[in-house]
Design a protein around this motif. Structure first.
Motif, short mmCIF file in Angstrom:
data_model
loop_
_atom_site.label_atom_id
_atom_site.label_comp_id
_atom_site.label_asym_id
_atom_site.label_seq_id
_atom_site.Cartn_x
_atom_site.Cartn_y
_atom_site.Cartn_z
N VAL A 129 11.78 11.62 3.68
CA VAL A 129 11.42 12.66 2.47
C VAL A 129 11.24 12.34 1.01
O VAL A 129 10.63 13.60 0.13
CB VAL A 129 13.43 13.42 2.38
CG1 VAL A 129 13.72 14.50 3.77
CG2 VAL A 129 13.91 12.57 1.59
N ALA A 130 11.18 11.54 1.12
CA ALA A 130 10.71 10.93 -0.05
C ALA A 130 9.37 10.21 -0.41
O ALA A 130 8.65 10.19 0.53
CB ALA A 130 11.49 9.05 -0.36
N ASP A 131 8.95 10.43 -1.59
CA ASP A 131 7.64 9.83 -1.55
C ASP A 131 7.27 7.72 -1.98
O ASP A 131 8.16 7.94 -3.00
CB ASP A 131 6.55 10.19 -3.43
CG ASP A 131 6.87 11.95 -2.58
OD1 ASP A 131 5.86 12.10 -2.36
OD2 ASP A 131 7.60 12.43 -3.37
N PRO A 132 6.37 7.45 -1.37
CA PRO A 132 6.59 5.97 -2.09
C PRO A 132 6.03 5.65 -3.13
O PRO A 132 5.28 6.27 -3.18
CB PRO A 132 5.80 5.23 -0.56
CG PRO A 132 5.63 6.63 0.28
CD PRO A 132 5.82 8.13 -0.21
N ARG A 152 12.70 19.77 -0.65
CA ARG A 152 13.64 20.40 -1.04
C ARG A 152 14.38 21.07 0.83
O ARG A 152 15.19 20.57 1.59
CB ARG A 152 14.13 21.32 -1.29
CG ARG A 152 15.08 21.02 -3.55
CD ARG A 152 15.57 21.30 -3.35
NE ARG A 152 14.91 22.67 -4.67
CZ ARG A 152 13.58 22.38 -5.48
NH1 ARG A 152 14.02 21.52 -6.35
NH2 ARG A 152 13.13 23.92 -5.90
N ALA A 153 13.33 21.48 1.31
CA ALA A 153 13.29 21.94 2.87
C ALA A 153 13.04 20.69 3.75
O ALA A 153 13.63 21.39 4.55
CB ALA A 153 11.64 23.02 2.66
N LYS A 154 12.18 20.23 3.66
CA LYS A 154 12.07 18.74 4.34
C LYS A 154 12.99 17.80 4.70
O LYS A 154 13.93 17.66 5.70
CB LYS A 154 10.95 17.99 4.32
CG LYS A 154 10.53 17.14 4.87
CD LYS A 154 8.88 16.21 4.79
CE LYS A 154 9.29 15.17 5.87
NZ LYS A 154 8.05 14.13 5.87
N GLY A 155 13.66 17.90 3.22
CA GLY A 155 15.26 17.15 3.59
C GLY A 155 16.27 18.20 4.29
O GLY A 155 17.60 17.49 4.69
N LYS A 156 16.98 19.45 4.04
CA LYS A 156 17.63 20.46 4.70
C LYS A 156 17.39 20.44 5.59
O LYS A 156 17.93 20.02 7.11
CB LYS A 156 17.59 21.12 3.80
CG LYS A 156 18.24 21.42 2.77
CD LYS A 156 18.05 23.59 1.96
CE LYS A 156 18.73 23.26 0.77
NZ LYS A 156 18.87 24.54 0.06
N TYR A 162 19.69 13.02 11.08
CA TYR A 162 20.79 11.83 10.08
C TYR A 162 21.52 11.96 9.20
O TYR A 162 22.01 11.53 8.58
CB TYR A 162 19.30 11.56 8.66
CG TYR A 162 17.81 11.17 9.28
CD1 TYR A 162 17.32 10.27 10.35
CD2 TYR A 162 17.09 11.82 9.46
CE1 TYR A 162 16.25 9.33 10.17
CE2 TYR A 162 15.42 11.86 9.29
CZ TYR A 162 15.31 10.07 9.86
OH TYR A 162 14.04 10.07 11.03
N ARG A 163 22.67 12.71 10.85
CA ARG A 163 24.35 12.52 9.96
C ARG A 163 24.34 13.37 9.10
O ARG A 163 25.47 12.66 8.78
CB ARG A 163 24.55 11.46 10.86
CG ARG A 163 24.33 11.25 12.38
CD ARG A 163 25.16 9.69 13.42
NE ARG A 163 25.80 9.16 11.87
CZ ARG A 163 24.77 7.89 11.78
NH1 ARG A 163 23.32 7.63 11.47
NH2 ARG A 163 25.10 6.82 10.75
N THR A 164 23.77 14.32 8.39
CA THR A 164 24.05 14.87 7.38
C THR A 164 23.71 15.97 6.90
O THR A 164 22.98 17.07 7.88
CB THR A 164 22.87 14.19 5.73
OG1 THR A 164 23.09 12.36 5.85
CG2 THR A 164 23.04 14.33 4.62
N GLU A 165 24.72 16.54 5.86
CA GLU A 165 24.36 17.74 5.73
C GLU A 165 24.76 18.17 4.52
O GLU A 165 25.19 18.09 3.34
CB GLU A 165 26.40 18.72 6.09
CG GLU A 165 26.22 19.91 5.96
CD GLU A 165 27.74 20.36 6.81
OE1 GLU A 165 27.93 21.67 5.96
OE2 GLU A 165 28.68 19.76 6.33
N ILE A 166 23.44 18.95 3.68
CA ILE A 166 23.31 19.53 2.33
C ILE A 166 24.25 21.08 2.41
O ILE A 166 23.93 21.80 3.13
CB ILE A 166 21.80 20.01 2.07
CG1 ILE A 166 20.50 18.27 2.84
CG2 ILE A 166 21.72 20.43 1.00
CD1 ILE A 166 20.54 17.29 1.71
N LEU A 167 24.81 20.40 1.46
CA LEU A 167 26.23 21.53 0.62
C LEU A 167 25.41 22.64 0.08
O LEU A 167 24.64 22.18 -0.89
CB LEU A 167 27.33 20.92 0.03
CG LEU A 167 27.86 19.82 1.66
CD1 LEU A 167 29.05 18.92 0.85
CD2 LEU A 167 28.03 20.98 2.79
#
Length: 167
Positions: A129-132, A152-156, A162-167
């Motif tokens: 999700v990041a930019d190098p 943000r959409a890609k992260g969600k 990756y076992r994460t939930e964006i709240l």
């Protein structure tokens, strides 16, 4: 108790954010440098240096792995289960798995900390999700509002993988 034999395939890791092999990622307004990856620890943990600019930090989230932060420079405010805690250089915060949390740099100066995630895997999410960027002291790229929405959409979209939930 019997301690397992040494695994000669595993190697000593000496990490430096200034190494030509260091991986630097612009994320959440800051620069994250993967110092030790899960590939190097057989998946046991990852160690990431996080440079967080004033007002920078991730959105509220939770995940099923442990996360520990040691603040090296600056001051951050951690919100853990809705409670705010000010953390200063020299202090360490441990966030238990599954607990809602986030942090924000509430000072006028950049903050720098080490983040250990156990088991490893968070660095893989960051890579997706990041930019190098070239160096740990690089400025993050200036993103248009559309590019910010896309990140943000890609992260969600990738969070659950990756076992994460964006709240």
């Amino acid at each position: 108790m019997t301690i397992p034999l040494d695994d000669p395939e595993r190697r000593l890791v000496v990490a430096s954010k200034n190494s030509e092999n260091a991986e630097h990622l612009a994320l959440a307004g800051g620069i994250y440098t993967i110092l030790v990856s899960g590939e190097q620890t057989n998946g046991r943990y990852t160690l990431i240096e996080m440079r967080v600019p004033p007002n920078g930090g991730p959105p509220p989230h939770r995940h099923d792995f442990e996360e520990m932060f040691t603040l090296l420079e600056g001051e951050l405010e951690f919100t853990f289960r809705g409670e705010r805690v000010r953390v200063r250089a020299g202090e360490t915060v441990n966030v238990p798995a599954n607990a809602p949390h986030f942090f924000r740099n509430v000072s006028d100066e950049p903050a720098r900390m080490l983040c250990m995630c156990a088991p490893a895997g968070q660095e893989e999410y960051f890579r997706q999700v990041a930019d190098p960027v070239d160096r740990a002291d690089s400025a993050p790229p200036v993103l248009t509002e559309q590019e910010q929405r896309e990140r943000r959409a890609k992260g969600k979209e990738l969070a659950a993988k990756y076992r994460t939930e964006i709240l």
